[in-house]
Design an enzyme around this catalytic site. Structure first.
Site, PDB file in Angstrom:
ATOM      1  N   LYS A  71       0.866  -1.239  -0.051  1.00  0.00           N
ATOM      2  CA  LYS A  71       0.004  -0.165   0.065  1.00  0.00           C
ATOM      3  C   LYS A  71       0.722   1.422   0.113  1.00  0.00           C
ATOM      4  CE  LYS A  71      -2.342  -1.340   3.783  1.00  0.00           C
ATOM      5  NZ  LYS A  71      -1.880  -2.767   3.838  1.00  0.00           N
ATOM      6  N   THR A  72       2.007   1.203   0.813  1.00  0.00           N
ATOM      7  CA  THR A  72       2.675   2.556   1.054  1.00  0.00           C
ATOM      8  C   THR A  72       3.699   2.583  -0.450  1.00  0.00           C
ATOM      9  OG1 THR A  72       3.290   2.274   3.378  1.00  0.00           O
ATOM     10  CG2 THR A  72       4.701   3.407   2.156  1.00  0.00           C
ATOM     11  N   ASP A 116      -1.274   6.864   6.449  1.00  0.00           N
ATOM     12  CA  ASP A 116      -1.217   5.153   6.446  1.00  0.00           C
ATOM     13  C   ASP A 116      -2.179   5.165   7.910  1.00  0.00           C
ATOM     14  OD1 ASP A 116      -0.812   2.773   6.354  1.00  0.00           O
ATOM     15  OD2 ASP A 116       1.223   2.971   7.286  1.00  0.00           O
ATOM     16  N   THR A 165      -5.658  -1.233   6.937  1.00  0.00           N
ATOM     17  CA  THR A 165      -5.759  -2.645   7.140  1.00  0.00           C
ATOM     18  C   THR A 165      -7.050  -3.265   7.742  1.00  0.00           C
ATOM     19  OG1 THR A 165      -4.952  -2.333   9.363  1.00  0.00           O
ATOM     20  CG2 THR A 165      -3.215  -2.935   7.851  1.00  0.00           C
ATOM     21  N   ARG A 224       6.488  -8.024   1.850  1.00  0.00           N
ATOM     22  CA  ARG A 224       7.340  -7.619   2.842  1.00  0.00           C
ATOM     23  C   ARG A 224       8.033  -8.652   3.767  1.00  0.00           C
ATOM     24  NH1 ARG A 224       4.313  -4.062   6.976  1.00  0.00           N
ATOM     25  NH2 ARG A 224       4.319  -2.663   5.153  1.00  0.00           N
TER      26      ARG A 224
END
Length: 347
Positions: A71-72, A116, A165, A224
């Protein structure tokens, strides 16, 4: 003059070889480089192309999905491909309407604002954001009580990219103001193998297909985590003198065993939760808080970090009466399933 340093530096990576710096360097810089999430990538590309043709900022974007899926990175790509500056913030840092007002009033025209964990913003800030997203304006309250006045403040046009999330915690009025909403899905093993291959080339370590598949199996469908495990494998190869910087399947298994990551990606805490559920509570059902106290962790950690993966791969079940271990959990921990133990279908 200082002596030259006798080592090679990969130009793709920063000289500051910290975890954070390397993680940032491994991020793809464009949608073309971004692996996986094909549908979301196509939708984003269309949105960005349309905005470029019309010479306007892209619509506001909401990205939802589990942690670690990109997402980032996508927010950074939106700014880069729109050729606009990026401002980073987070929901927990915006706990008053004044925090948001200060942030919004400092944006330059066309800037991309990334928030975020947007669902963790204060309610007063969320209400201010409604007007800002729709009309590029906020109302500042001056004074208190009967003498309080509202002063409108015009904002520079901007694009908000929100990441969450837990999209269910966002109020409907906020969710409805996003022009585009995307949900990121967990990665398939073959997609993770491509992520690992790309990252390995940037980290200067050779990872053959069998070793890539082994890392992929332990990465919980999350890029990640795949990159983090790859860095640990690289460290193992450096320390133990792998052949020409190559990581074998055995190196992967040995490195990740050292870091308590088993063959399906369970770590120490995952196994502790399952072990307590099976040995202490005969497979359940047991309440979340009781389980958390037993393993010495916070209930929120169990619920948000451990439980989603265990439920997704079928090792734990959530029932109205509490959490239970499935027969697959017994099999994975090599514990015999006792006669009379409750099964998911019994509840």
């Amino acid at each position: 003059m200082s002596e030259p340093i006798d080592h090679m530096i990969d130009p793709a990576l920063p000289e500051d070889d910290t975890e954070l710096a390397v993680e940032g360097a491994l991020r793809p810089g464009s949608l073309a480089e971004f692996i996986g999430q094909h549908k979301v990538r196509g939708q984003l590309q269309l949105l960005l192309d349309a905005a470029r043709i019309q010479q306007r900022p892209p619509d506001h974007i909401l990205l939802s999905g589990p942690p670690g899926l990109g997402k980032t990175t996508l927010a950074m790509i939106v700014a880069h491909e729109s050729d606009r500056p990026l401002r980073l913030s987070s929901g927990p840092a915006i706990q008053h309407a004044g925090d948001l007002a200060a942030l919004l009033s400092s944006l330059v025209p066309g800037e991309v604002l990334f928030i975020d964990e947007i669902h963790r913003m204060a309610r007063s800030a969320e209400e201010m954001l409604y007007l800002a997203m729709e009309d590029f304006r906020i109302d500042i309250m001056v004074g208190k009580g009967a003498g309080a006045t509202s002063i409108p403040l015009d904002l520079a046009p901007f694009t908000l990219v929100g990441a969450t999330t837990r999209s269910g915690l966002l109020p409907n009025p906020l969710r409805d103001r996003f022009g585009f909403t995307a949900h990121l899905e967990y990665y398939e093993p073959h997609e993770l193998e491509k992520v690992i291959e790309r990252s390995a080339s940037m980290l200067n370590v050779s990872v053959p297909p069998a070793a890539r598949a082994e890392i992929s199996r332990r990465s919980r469908g999350t890029p990640r985590i795949a990159n983090r495990l790859l860095r640990r494998v690289r460290d193992f190869v450096i320390v133990h003198g792998g052949t020409a910087g190559a990581a074998s399947e055995g190196d992967v298994a040995a490195a990740l065993e050292l870091y308590d990551v088993d063959s399906i990606g369970l770590d120490r805490l995952d196994r502790a939760v399952l072990d307590a559920l099976i040995r202490r509570f005969r497979g359940g059902p047991v309440g979340l808080n009781t389980l958390a106290v037993t393993v010495g962790e916070e209930g929120e950690t169990i619920e948000s970090v451990v439980e989603p993966y265990l439920v997704r791969i079928g090792l734990m079940g959530r029932t109205p009466r509490g959490r239970i271990a499935t027969p697959e959990a017994y099999a994975h921990l090599r514990i015999a399933h006792p006669e009379g133990a409750l099964r998911f279908d019994d509840l």
